[in-house]
Design a protein around this motif. Structure first.
Motif, PDB file in Angstrom:
ATOM      1  N   CYS A 121     -39.092  -2.301  34.121  1.00 13.25           N
ATOM      2  CA  CYS A 121     -37.814  -2.739  33.565  1.00 13.25           C
ATOM      3  C   CYS A 121     -37.352  -4.025  34.226  1.00 13.25           C
ATOM      4  O   CYS A 121     -37.548  -4.249  35.412  1.00 13.25           O
ATOM      5  N   SER A 145     -37.879   4.807  28.513  1.00 12.34           N
ATOM      6  CA  SER A 145     -37.502   6.184  28.829  1.00 12.34           C
ATOM      7  C   SER A 145     -38.757   7.033  28.772  1.00 12.34           C
ATOM      8  O   SER A 145     -39.735   6.684  28.107  1.00 12.34           O
ATOM      9  N   ASN A 202     -35.168   7.812  33.497  1.00 12.07           N
ATOM     10  CA  ASN A 202     -33.767   7.446  33.640  1.00 12.07           C
ATOM     11  C   ASN A 202     -33.032   8.473  34.488  1.00 12.07           C
ATOM     12  O   ASN A 202     -33.539   9.557  34.772  1.00 12.07           O
ATOM     13  N   ASP A 247     -36.557   1.654  23.834  1.00 10.18           N
ATOM     14  CA  ASP A 247     -35.400   1.494  22.951  1.00 10.18           C
ATOM     15  C   ASP A 247     -34.739   0.153  23.256  1.00 10.18           C
ATOM     16  O   ASP A 247     -34.661  -0.262  24.411  1.00 10.18           O
ATOM     17  N   LYS A 248     -34.248  -0.527  22.218  1.00 16.24           N
ATOM     18  CA  LYS A 248     -33.667  -1.853  22.417  1.00 16.24           C
ATOM     19  C   LYS A 248     -32.461  -1.814  23.350  1.00 16.24           C
ATOM     20  O   LYS A 248     -32.235  -2.747  24.125  1.00 16.24           O
ATOM     21  N   LEU A 249     -31.678  -0.746  23.258  1.00 19.65           N
ATOM     22  CA  LEU A 249     -30.473  -0.647  24.075  1.00 19.65           C
ATOM     23  C   LEU A 249     -30.759  -0.026  25.438  1.00 19.65           C
ATOM     24  O   LEU A 249     -30.314  -0.522  26.470  1.00 19.65           O
ATOM     25  N   LYS A 250     -31.516   1.049  25.442  1.00 18.32           N
ATOM     26  CA  LYS A 250     -31.733   1.819  26.660  1.00 18.32           C
ATOM     27  C   LYS A 250     -32.937   1.343  27.461  1.00 18.32           C
ATOM     28  O   LYS A 250     -33.059   1.619  28.648  1.00 18.32           O
ATOM     29  N   GLY A 251     -33.861   0.645  26.828  1.00 18.32           N
ATOM     30  CA  GLY A 251     -35.069   0.221  27.513  1.00 18.32           C
ATOM     31  C   GLY A 251     -36.099   1.336  27.556  1.00 18.32           C
ATOM     32  O   GLY A 251     -36.194   2.154  26.641  1.00 18.32           O
ATOM     33  N   THR A 270     -31.007  -8.723  34.075  1.00 19.25           N
ATOM     34  CA  THR A 270     -30.419 -10.000  33.718  1.00 19.25           C
ATOM     35  C   THR A 270     -30.305 -10.859  34.975  1.00 19.25           C
ATOM     36  O   THR A 270     -30.464 -10.376  36.094  1.00 19.25           O
TER      37      THR A 270
END
Length: 387
Positions: free
Chosen positions: A174, A15, A295, A9-13, A177
């Motif tokens: 994962c 899963s 997660n 997912d773009k937000l959650k990465g 930043t």
């Protein structure tokens, strides 16, 4: 893995989700790591483990004698120890220890040709030994990662015929930043992390530079690689003693024999704690493709186990899981999970850099921000160190 799948997912990465129903106690999947390595202090203190699969190489009695500092200790029911010393072997060149010919051959085929120093006694001036020594002087016990994971990643690429394939597997883990990477390095190495990180990078370059992964050897690339193992590394612990205790529990004994054995084991652990504290296992860390996609939840529906006394990981359901449901584990130990929402969130922010929005945290969102006395003492100590 036919019964679970990784979704991005773009937000959650990344899963991990179930694709079938599971009952509590079911094994969701089993996997071995892409790379695994014993911690350097662990190895230095003679916690003997297979250099490939991390299986404990001491028998239960030898391990108990060492941990309790009692060379005359005799364990009852020796048949409950499953260590097979007659199967143990070594690299014919550098004499690194393995639990079997199979592990020795697998290591040689995958990465050990690059890492093998070709001498039965390690040369302290060898680049690899200088790297290990530097790491031990930067990262004191308890260790949470190992620089040799990076060395084995590089060695895997060097030895692999299909380099793009193995690089793509590492790319799946994962990422963080730049600010998160610096936080992770600081957490692992302390206040002098920038200088220490550069020392480690220089030593890794000296020992293992390879043009196929030249991006890993730049300051930015090495920091990212360091953060990758810090973020995705899964702890691995093995113990022939724990296997012996587990097998003793399964013995059919009279009530009197059971009481005598239980009392012996209880006293053994008291003696070990006096001498060795809680530092009981052969410990290391590894990078696992599917486990790393799990997660966190403060009310997890699965947990990680190591039932084979080696690096083979099993994910086991601790609740019923429906097809299409996300598989979550807890990044906190059982004791920390019992703490207040505020305490859990604090630990997750400091160690894993996120705020938890699991169902338990959402249900406790209006709870007062309560911090334990222990955490307040830790905060005071940290403030004194920073000042």
């Amino acid at each position: 893995m036919e019964h679970v799948e990784i979704r991005v997912d773009k937000l959650k990465g990344r899963s991990l989700f179930a694709v079938k129903d599971f009952k509590k106690g079911d094994i969701l999947f089993e996997e071995t790591p892409l790379v695994c390595s014993q911690f350097e202090w662990n190895a230095l203190y003679k916690y003997l483990a297979c250099d490939h699969c991390m299986k404990s190489l001491e028998n239960a009695e030898d391990m108990s004698r060492r941990l309790a500092a009692n060379p005359s200790l005799v364990l009852p029911f020796p048949q409950c120890c499953k260590v097979k010393k007659e199967e143990h072997t070594v690299c014919p060149h550098c004499k690194v220890l393995y639990c079997s010919d199979g592990c020795r051959d697998s290591a040689w085929h995958l990465y050990h040709r690059v890492l093998c120093q070709g001498a039965s006694v390690a040369d302290p001036n060898h680049p690899t030994e200088k790297l290990k020594d530097a790491w031990r002087n930067m990262h004191y016990p308890p260790e949470t990662s190992s620089i040799m994971l990076i060395a084995r990643m590089i060695a895997l690429v060097k030895q692999c015929d299909k380099k793009d394939q193995i690089l793509s597997k590492f790319a799946e883990f994962c990422k963080s930043t730049v600010n998160e990477e610096e936080h992770i390095a600081h957490k692992l190495l302390g206040k002098e992390f920038q200088e220490q990180l550069e020392i480690l990078r220089s030593l890794v370059c000296e020992a293992f530079y390879d043009e196929h992964v030249q991006q890993w050897f730049t300051p930015e690339g090495f920091r990212s690689l360091f953060a990758l193992i810090g973020t995705n590394g899964q702890g691995v612990g093995t113990s022939s003693l724990s296997v012996w205790v587990h097998n003793c529990d399964a013995l059919e004994l009279s009530d009197e024999e059971r009481q005598t054995l239980d009392a012996f084991i209880d006293q053994l652990y008291v003696d070990i704690e006096k001498e060795s504290g809680t530092f009981l296992n052969c410990e290391g860390s590894g990078l696992y493709t599917f486990q790393s996609a799990c997660n966190h939840s403060c009310q997890p529906n699965a947990e990680v186990t190591f039932p084979h006394n080696n690096f083979t990981l099993q994910m086991v359901a601790v609740q019923d899981i429906k097809a299409g449901e996300e598989i979550c584990i807890s990044y906190l130990d059982e004791c920390d999970r019992e703490r207040s929402r505020h305490s859990r969130q604090k630990a997750l922010r400091e160690n894993y850099l996120f705020n938890c929005n699991c169902s338990l945290c959402q249900s406790q969102i209006d709870d007062p921000d309560v911090t334990s006395e222990e955490e307040e003492e830790e905060d005071e100590e940290q403030m004194q160190e920073d000042s």
